[in-house]
Scaffold this motif. Structure first.
Motif, mmCIF file in Angstrom:
data_model
loop_
_atom_site.group_PDB
_atom_site.id
_atom_site.type_symbol
_atom_site.label_atom_id
_atom_site.label_comp_id
_atom_site.label_asym_id
_atom_site.label_seq_id
_atom_site.Cartn_x
_atom_site.Cartn_y
_atom_site.Cartn_z
ATOM 1 N N ALA A 1 -11.193 -6.144 11.374
ATOM 2 C CA ALA A 1 -10.099 -5.239 10.496
ATOM 3 C C ALA A 1 -10.208 -6.012 9.010
ATOM 4 C CB ALA A 1 -8.778 -5.449 11.064
ATOM 5 N N LEU A 2 -10.487 -7.397 8.928
ATOM 6 C CA LEU A 2 -10.457 -7.927 7.740
ATOM 7 C C LEU A 2 -11.853 -7.432 6.981
ATOM 8 C CD1 LEU A 2 -9.313 -10.083 5.849
ATOM 9 C CD2 LEU A 2 -10.620 -11.943 6.845
ATOM 10 N N ALA A 3 -12.945 -7.257 7.864
ATOM 11 C CA ALA A 3 -14.036 -6.674 7.073
ATOM 12 C C ALA A 3 -13.682 -5.116 6.416
ATOM 13 C CB ALA A 3 -15.305 -6.783 7.894
ATOM 14 N N GLU A 4 -13.233 -4.526 7.374
ATOM 15 C CA GLU A 4 -12.734 -3.076 6.750
ATOM 16 C C GLU A 4 -11.989 -3.079 5.710
ATOM 17 O OE1 GLU A 4 -10.943 -1.028 10.320
ATOM 18 O OE2 GLU A 4 -12.945 -1.197 11.495
ATOM 19 N N GLU A 5 -11.114 -3.942 5.741
ATOM 20 C CA GLU A 5 -10.082 -4.273 4.542
ATOM 21 C C GLU A 5 -10.651 -4.370 3.231
ATOM 22 O OE1 GLU A 5 -6.739 -3.919 2.189
ATOM 23 O OE2 GLU A 5 -6.929 -3.257 4.344
ATOM 24 N N ILE A 6 -11.845 -5.166 3.324
ATOM 25 C CA ILE A 6 -12.423 -5.663 2.078
ATOM 26 C C ILE A 6 -13.587 -4.780 1.716
ATOM 27 C CG2 ILE A 6 -14.471 -7.222 1.678
ATOM 28 C CD1 ILE A 6 -13.440 -9.341 3.262
ATOM 29 N N GLU A 7 -13.935 -3.941 2.755
ATOM 30 C CA GLU A 7 -14.690 -2.677 2.216
ATOM 31 C C GLU A 7 -14.051 -1.647 1.521
ATOM 32 O OE1 GLU A 7 -17.936 -2.061 2.447
ATOM 33 O OE2 GLU A 7 -18.011 -4.205 2.898
ATOM 34 N N ARG A 8 -12.734 -1.592 1.908
ATOM 35 C CA ARG A 8 -11.838 -0.657 1.373
ATOM 36 C C ARG A 8 -11.430 -0.995 -0.028
ATOM 37 N NH1 ARG A 8 -9.270 0.242 6.168
ATOM 38 N NH2 ARG A 8 -7.881 -1.453 5.929
ATOM 39 N N THR A 9 -11.298 -2.330 -0.213
ATOM 40 C CA THR A 9 -10.754 -2.907 -1.579
ATOM 41 C C THR A 9 -12.151 -2.735 -2.329
ATOM 42 O OG1 THR A 9 -9.653 -4.436 -0.457
ATOM 43 C CG2 THR A 9 -10.111 -4.861 -2.675
ATOM 44 N N ARG A 10 -13.089 -2.917 -1.979
ATOM 45 C CA ARG A 10 -14.530 -2.735 -2.595
ATOM 46 C C ARG A 10 -14.585 -1.444 -3.287
ATOM 47 N NH1 ARG A 10 -18.840 -6.500 0.754
ATOM 48 N NH2 ARG A 10 -18.036 -8.189 -0.191
ATOM 49 N N ASP B 1 0.753 -1.009 0.112
ATOM 50 C CA ASP B 1 -0.040 0.174 0.023
ATOM 51 C C ASP B 1 0.911 1.268 0.144
ATOM 52 O OD1 ASP B 1 -2.237 1.586 -0.117
ATOM 53 O OD2 ASP B 1 -2.391 1.524 2.311
ATOM 54 N N ASN B 2 0.928 1.899 -1.144
ATOM 55 C CA ASN B 2 1.778 2.870 -1.394
ATOM 56 C C ASN B 2 3.207 2.915 -0.921
ATOM 57 O OD1 ASN B 2 -0.290 4.686 -2.065
ATOM 58 N ND2 ASN B 2 -0.957 5.078 0.004
ATOM 59 N N GLY B 3 3.854 1.693 -1.289
ATOM 60 C CA GLY B 3 5.110 1.400 -1.240
ATOM 61 C C GLY B 3 5.431 0.716 0.178
ATOM 62 N N GLN B 4 4.309 0.663 1.126
ATOM 63 C CA GLN B 4 4.777 0.194 2.403
ATOM 64 C C GLN B 4 4.142 -0.885 2.541
ATOM 65 O OE1 GLN B 4 2.660 3.031 4.932
ATOM 66 N NE2 GLN B 4 4.262 4.645 4.478
ATOM 67 N N ASP B 5 4.782 -2.089 3.244
ATOM 68 C CA ASP B 5 4.382 -3.336 3.790
ATOM 69 C C ASP B 5 3.163 -3.379 4.623
ATOM 70 O OD1 ASP B 5 5.737 -5.106 2.139
ATOM 71 O OD2 ASP B 5 7.392 -5.463 3.360
#
Length: 153
Positions: free
Chosen positions: A20-29, A7-11
């Motif tokens: 947190a996984l649900a939030e990551e999925i929402e951001r990806t969507r 993400d923007n060059g950062q691991d």
């Protein structure tokens, strides 16, 4: 070597917490939705450009049609004037030698060419627009035929 998303060059490590996984999925969507909207907007711009090109070609055809009618009318008037002049000469045309007749015909042809060239010079912008529109229409037609041939073959 671990496979972690960047993400923007950062691991970043994949979240293990369900929230947190649900939030990551929402951001990806949301990112995917933005990408789809961007691609859709690009597609619509292409369609709009094609529509505009078609409109320009149609307008050019209308203008050319109007100009060709005016040129046709001018040609008929020119023929009428020639017929009047030739009719008034009567016997003099019989006295002319073939060379004289040929010279007169060449002179009249040159005069007609100059007249048409003058008309084109006066309407230079319209002629250029019409020519470019016809070239664009020809390009679009050839491109479409080429694409159809590629799909079929």
């Amino acid at each position: 070597m671990s496979h972690t998303p960047k993400d923007n060059g950062q691991d970043r490590r994949a979240p293990t917490d369900p929230r947190a996984l649900a939030e990551e999925i929402e951001r990806t969507r949301a990112e995917v939705g933005d990408t789809v909207e961007s691609l859709t907007a690009r597609t619509h711009l292409r369609d709009q450009a094609r529509q505009r090109a078609g409109d320009v070609a149609d307008r050019a055809k209308e203008r050319i049609g109007g100009r060709s009618g005016a040129l046709r009318h001018a040609g008929e008037q020119f023929r009428g004037r020639i017929a009047e002049r030739a009719g008034g000469r009567g016997d003099r045309t019989g006295e002319a030698t073939p060379e004289q007749v040929q010279q007169r015909a060449q002179q009249r042809a040159q005069d007609a060419t100059r007249q048409v060239a003058g008309t084109l010079r006066r309407n230079r912008r319209q002629v250029a627009c019409a020519a470019m529109s016809l070239l664009a229409a020809r390009w679009f037609i050839r491109r479409r035929r080429h694409r159809r041939a590629d799909r079929a073959g």
